[in-house]
Scaffold this motif. Sequence first.
Motif, PDB file in Angstrom:
ATOM      1  N   ARG A 290       0.823  -1.196   0.000  1.00 45.44           N
ATOM      2  CA  ARG A 290       0.000   0.000   0.000  1.00 45.44           C
ATOM      3  C   ARG A 290       0.866   1.259   0.000  1.00 45.44           C
ATOM      4  NH1 ARG A 290      -4.481   0.788   4.621  1.00 45.44           N
ATOM      5  NH2 ARG A 290      -5.804  -0.410   3.191  1.00 45.44           N
ATOM      6  N   LEU A 291       0.583   2.163  -0.950  1.00 49.23           N
ATOM      7  CA  LEU A 291       1.273   3.450  -1.036  1.00 49.23           C
ATOM      8  C   LEU A 291       0.221   4.557  -1.013  1.00 49.23           C
ATOM      9  CD1 LEU A 291       3.554   2.586  -4.088  1.00 49.23           C
ATOM     10  CD2 LEU A 291       4.225   2.489  -1.693  1.00 49.23           C
ATOM     11  N   MET A 292       0.568   5.713  -0.454  1.00 48.61           N
ATOM     12  CA  MET A 292      -0.358   6.838  -0.497  1.00 48.61           C
ATOM     13  C   MET A 292       0.337   8.086  -1.020  1.00 48.61           C
ATOM     14  SD  MET A 292      -3.072   8.426   2.263  1.00 48.61           S
ATOM     15  CE  MET A 292      -2.103   9.635   3.159  1.00 48.61           C
ATOM     16  N   PHE A 293      -0.312   8.746  -1.969  1.00 48.29           N
ATOM     17  CA  PHE A 293       0.138  10.023  -2.513  1.00 48.29           C
ATOM     18  C   PHE A 293      -0.788  11.102  -1.951  1.00 48.29           C
ATOM     19  CE2 PHE A 293       1.470   6.736  -5.316  1.00 48.29           C
ATOM     20  CZ  PHE A 293       2.648   7.156  -5.914  1.00 48.29           C
ATOM     21  N   TYR A 294      -0.211  12.146  -1.363  1.00 50.96           N
ATOM     22  CA  TYR A 294      -1.009  13.134  -0.644  1.00 50.96           C
ATOM     23  C   TYR A 294      -0.524  14.540  -0.954  1.00 50.96           C
ATOM     24  CZ  TYR A 294      -2.405  15.955   3.444  1.00 50.96           C
ATOM     25  OH  TYR A 294      -2.900  16.942   4.266  1.00 50.96           O
TER      26      TYR A 294
END
Length: 429
Positions: A290-294
Motif C-alpha cells: 500500500r502506497l499513499m500520494f497526498y
Amino acid sequence: MEVKIALLGCGTVGTQVARLIDEQAEDLTARAGATLKIIGIAVRDVAAPRDPSIDRSLLTDDAEAIIAQADIVIELIGGIEPARTYILSAFAHGVSVVTGNKALLAAHGPELYDAAAGADVDLYYEAAVAGAVPVVYGLRESLAGDRITAVLGIVNGTTNYILDEMTTKGLEFEDVLAEAQRLGYAEADPTADVNGHDAAAKCAILASLAFHSRVSAEDVHVHGIRDVTADDIAAATRSGYVVKLIATARRRPQGIEVHVGPTLVPLSHPLASVHGPFNAVVIEAESADRLMFYGRGAGGAPTASAVLSDVVAAASHIVGGGHAPRELIYADLPVLSPSQAISRFQVEVEVDDQVGVLTKVTGVFARHDVSISSVFQDTGHTHSADRPVCRLTVTTHAASQEDLEATIEELNDSTFVAGVNHVIRVEES
C-alpha cells in the motif's frame, strides 16, 4: 537551444504557469536542457483584465497561429471544445501537448492517445488527476514493474472540504457549501464537484492507467454528496468512521470495478486523516503493498507545479530524444456493471419496535446472501402516524451491489419496515 511554448488559457492555473516560467527560468533551463520561451498566450478576450505578471504583448485570440509555431502546447482551457480541436491540431503539427483537462481525457482519451502516437509526439497530463500530487507519474512509471490491484482516493478537494467541515463542526451540507463558495473552494456552479462527476473523470483516468484498459467516465457508477446529512455524519462518527467521497477502481477476477460515492472510511485507514481541500490517492499493489500520494489537489500554484513537471519532461525529450510512456491497453479488461460491484455496506432501516423484528430483518439479509457483520439498535423513535419504531444500523460483510439492492427492495416491501433511511459503502481498514 530554445523550446517554444504556446499557452492556451490564462485563468488561475495558466497565469501561474506563465509566472513560474518567467520567475524560475534559470532553474527550468538547467532541468530541461533548453530555454523555455512562451511565444503566445491564447485567450478568448485579449482586452480582459489580467494579472500584472502577464506580458500582455503575448496575448492573442488566434490559438491556431501560435500552435503552428510551437514545440510544446500547454492546454489549460478546460472542457471538451475547443480544447480537443486544438490538441489534435498540435499533434498534426508534430507538437507535444501538456494538459490538465480531465474531462477531455475521460471522454476522448483513446482518440488523443492514438493521435499522439501517430504523430510521434508526447501527451502529458499529470495535472489532470490530483493537482500537484504525482499519482499519474507513479502509475505510469514508478509502479510499471508491479501489478496494481486497487486505486482509491479523495480526488476532489471541494467535496472533501465540505464533508470535513460537516464532520468537525456538525454543520449541514448547504451551509458548508455556501462557505466553500465564499472561500473559493467551490465554484459558483458546484454541480460537477458535489455530484461526483469531476471525481468520476479522474477515476476513469486512474483506472485506465492502473489496469492497462480503456475506462471512460461513463463507465463509472457515480453518487454525489448532496444527500449526506449531519445525522449521517454523526452516525458515522459513533460507529468509528468518517464519510469521504471516494473514487475507487479495483481489479476483480471478472474485470474492473469503478465507482465514486460517499463512503464510510474507518479511522485507521490513511484516507481518514485527509482534511480540508486536500487530495490523497492510495494505491495497492502486489509487491509494493500500500502506497499513499497526498497533497494539494487544486489551486493555481499546485496545479501549475504539475504542469511544469510535464513541460520539463517534454522539453527534455525534444532536446535529448525519447518519449513519454505511451498508452498501454494490453490487458483490455472488461468494466463491470454497477450491480457486479463488491463492497461492504451500512444500511440504516427503521422498523416496528416489536419483539422478533430483528430476526425478521436478519432473515431478509440472509435470503439474499448478504452476510451481516454487526447491528446497532437505537430505540425510542416515532415514525409518521405515531408509529413507534427503532433504528437498526446494519453493517454487512462484502456483498454484491445486486444482492444488496434485492435486500433493500424486500425491506421496503415488508410491513414491519417503516423505511430504509440510507445505504452507504464501507471501506476496509
